[in-house]
Write an enzyme that holds these catalytic residues in place. Structure first.
Site, PDB file in Angstrom:
ATOM      1  N   HIS A  17      21.454  30.634   9.924  1.00 24.74           N
ATOM      2  CA  HIS A  17      22.592  31.136  10.695  1.00 24.74           C
ATOM      3  C   HIS A  17      22.472  30.748  12.163  1.00 24.74           C
ATOM      4  CE1 HIS A  17      24.767  33.105   7.487  1.00 24.74           C
ATOM      5  NE2 HIS A  17      23.580  33.383   6.972  1.00 24.74           N
ATOM      6  N   THR A  18      21.988  29.539  12.380  1.00 25.04           N
ATOM      7  CA  THR A  18      21.936  28.963  13.724  1.00 25.04           C
ATOM      8  C   THR A  18      22.771  27.684  13.811  1.00 25.04           C
ATOM      9  OG1 THR A  18      19.931  27.839  13.016  1.00 25.04           O
ATOM     10  CG2 THR A  18      19.639  29.842  14.320  1.00 25.04           C
ATOM     11  N   GLY A  99      24.397  26.616  -8.305  1.00 26.30           N
ATOM     12  CA  GLY A  99      24.568  27.963  -7.749  1.00 26.30           C
ATOM     13  C   GLY A  99      23.246  28.641  -7.451  1.00 26.30           C
ATOM     14  N   SER A 103      21.871  24.076  -2.620  1.00 26.22           N
ATOM     15  CA  SER A 103      22.947  23.172  -2.177  1.00 26.22           C
ATOM     16  C   SER A 103      23.413  22.185  -3.237  1.00 26.22           C
ATOM     17  CB  SER A 103      22.521  22.403  -0.909  1.00 26.22           C
ATOM     18  OG  SER A 103      22.726  23.186   0.213  1.00 26.22           O
ATOM     19  N   SER A 104      23.538  22.659  -4.468  1.00 26.10           N
ATOM     20  CA  SER A 104      24.018  21.766  -5.529  1.00 26.10           C
ATOM     21  C   SER A 104      25.422  21.231  -5.218  1.00 26.10           C
ATOM     22  CB  SER A 104      24.014  22.494  -6.878  1.00 26.10           C
ATOM     23  OG  SER A 104      24.737  23.708  -6.800  1.00 26.10           O
ATOM     24  N   SER A 105      26.290  22.068  -4.662  1.00 24.67           N
ATOM     25  CA  SER A 105      27.661  21.597  -4.408  1.00 24.67           C
ATOM     26  C   SER A 105      27.697  20.591  -3.261  1.00 24.67           C
ATOM     27  CB  SER A 105      28.597  22.773  -4.115  1.00 24.67           C
ATOM     28  OG  SER A 105      28.162  23.477  -2.980  1.00 24.67           O
ATOM     29  N   GLU A 133      33.794  20.218   2.647  1.00 23.05           N
ATOM     30  CA  GLU A 133      33.369  21.528   2.139  1.00 23.05           C
ATOM     31  C   GLU A 133      34.201  22.636   2.779  1.00 23.05           C
ATOM     32  OE1 GLU A 133      31.218  23.005   0.206  1.00 23.05           O
ATOM     33  OE2 GLU A 133      30.772  24.929   1.169  1.00 23.05           O
ATOM     34  N   ASP A 145      23.267  21.800   5.666  1.00 26.43           N
ATOM     35  CA  ASP A 145      23.022  21.403   4.277  1.00 26.43           C
ATOM     36  C   ASP A 145      23.303  19.912   4.082  1.00 26.43           C
ATOM     37  OD1 ASP A 145      22.540  24.111   3.867  1.00 26.43           O
ATOM     38  OD2 ASP A 145      24.642  24.486   3.406  1.00 26.43           O
TER      39      ASP A 145
HETATM   40  C1  GLA Z   1      24.837  28.075   4.319  1.00 23.01           C
HETATM   41  C2  GLA Z   1      25.708  27.119   5.136  1.00 23.01           C
HETATM   42  C3  GLA Z   1      24.897  26.439   6.233  1.00 23.01           C
HETATM   43  C4  GLA Z   1      24.113  27.451   7.061  1.00 23.01           C
HETATM   44  C5  GLA Z   1      23.353  28.422   6.152  1.00 23.01           C
HETATM   45  C6  GLA Z   1      22.678  29.521   6.950  1.00 23.01           C
HETATM   46  O1  GLA Z   1      23.869  27.355   3.611  1.00 23.01           O
HETATM   47  O2  GLA Z   1      26.279  26.137   4.300  1.00 23.01           O
HETATM   48  O3  GLA Z   1      25.740  25.669   7.061  1.00 23.01           O
HETATM   49  O4  GLA Z   1      24.946  28.127   7.949  1.00 23.01           O
HETATM   50  O5  GLA Z   1      24.212  29.012   5.188  1.00 23.01           O
HETATM   51  O6  GLA Z   1      21.679  28.998   7.748  1.00 23.01           O
END
Ligand code: GLA
Length: 336
Positions: A17-18, A99, A103-105, A133, A145
């Site tokens: 969350h940065t 899921g 980050s499969s999607s 996305e 991601d």
């Molecule tokens: C998800 C989002 C990313 C990022 C993370 C938290 O994975 O797709 O962009 O914000 O949450 O770090």
């Protein structure tokens, strides 16, 4: 011979969350992949080993959100952003748990862009698939991601500055394992993710960019919720710097402690953890040989990650850092 667009999954070791305030993250591309075996076509037609229905799309798409089946929205997002000159027909297989928080999607979208002939830079690939996305899901996610999937380097985690869009590979020590444990399926659609993005924007209206804000400036914010969000982001950026330095110095104890404080901050200040994720982290930290553990990614479910001595954990996905997405030529007899 045929062509395969191959994109890895990712796990974030620290720095969550940065990204959407231009901060620091520390992910790595991992040894699970989505492959699209493809040939040129005048449409986009894909079948998947994991989906009952194929995706069939024209090359002109204005609104990807109405596409069905549902997995086609991700692909339509890429097509609508890219407006490719030609289409593809092909088949999708993946070893990334769908899921599962790896980050499969996003890997699917990066692979689709490459199969459709994307030929820009790594950063442009990440930006395009991030827009795809955001458009397809309606969630204002950051670039971590996509950039980690596009820019992965074998044997290295990536120190990414999401403001400058620079990627610095940092070697992973050979005597550690990274273990991912799946907690719960989740989607960020309908989650409080967008609220967190809005709360950070409110913080920035008051004290300026969080990427350069001090802890005392964050602490001066009047609204207690917005203040807590800002305090997390400012401290998390510093933890990423400290974590990269600790790994470089082979100080695994400090690296582990930073993961633990990151988790506590995401739980208490940012409120993106869940009781199940907290319990999983506590159980990992009570296991001999675990240097550190934390929730990873967006939260509200998803998965937790641990940094351990080799062999400390047998339950979970042991992942290693791999190169980023690319198109490879393969022998047609090699379906693996
Ligand atoms: C998800 C989002 C990313 C990022 C993370 C938290 O994975 O797709 O962009 O914000 O949450 O770090």
């Amino acid at each position: 011979m045929s062509r395969v667009a191959r994109a890895p999954g990712r796990v974030n070791l620290i720095g969550d969350h940065t990204d959407y305030t231009g901060g620091l993250v520390f992910p790595m591309a991992v040894d699970r992949w989505t492959d699209i075996r493809f040939a040129p076509s005048d449409r986009v037609h894909l079948v998947s080993a994991d989906e009952p229905d194929p995706v069939d799309l024209p090359l002109e798409i204005d609104d990807p959100t109405h596409v069905s089946p549902a997995w086609g929205k991700y692909i339509a997002g890429v097509v609508s952003e890219m407006r490719p000159a030609h289409g593809i027909e092909g088949s999708v297989t993946t070893t990334i748990p769908i899921g599962g928080g790896m980050s499969s999607s996003h890997a699917l979208q990066v692979a689709v862009a490459l199969a459709l002939g994307f030929d820009g830079s790594i950063v442009e690939l990440a930006q395009l698939t991030q827009r795809a996305e955001n458009r397809a899901s309606g969630v204002p996610t950051g670039i971590m991601d996509q950039l980690s999937i596009a820019a992965g380097v074998a044997g290295h985690a990536l120190l990414i500055d999401c403001g400058e869009l620079t990627v610095t590979p940092v070697p992973m020590p050979e005597d550690v394992e990274v273990v991912v444990r799946f907690i719960a399926h989740r989607t960020l659609v309908g989650s409080a993710y967008a609220d967190r993005v809005a709360e950070c924007a409110a913080a920035e209206r008051e004290i300026g960019p969080l990427r350069t804000a001090s802890a005392s400036a964050a602490g001066s914010i009047a609204d207690p919720v917005v203040r807590n969000r800002a305090l997390h982001v400012v401290a998390e950026n510093q933890r990423v710097r400290d974590f990269a330095a600790a790994l470089a110095a082979h100080d695994l104890r400090t690296a582990g402690e930073l993961m633990v404080s990151s988790h506590a901050s995401l739980r208490d200040l940012y409120e993106t953890s869940t009781p199940a994720m907290d319990a999983a982290v506590d159980a990992l930290l009570a296991t001999p040989g675990v240097h550190g553990a934390r929730m990873t990614g967006g939260g509200f479910g998803g998965c937790v990650v641990a940094l351990t001595e080799p062999g400390a954990l047998t339950d979970g996905w042991i992942v290693t850092a791999v190169d980023g997405a690319r198109v490879v030529e393969t022998d047609d007899t090699d379906q693996g």
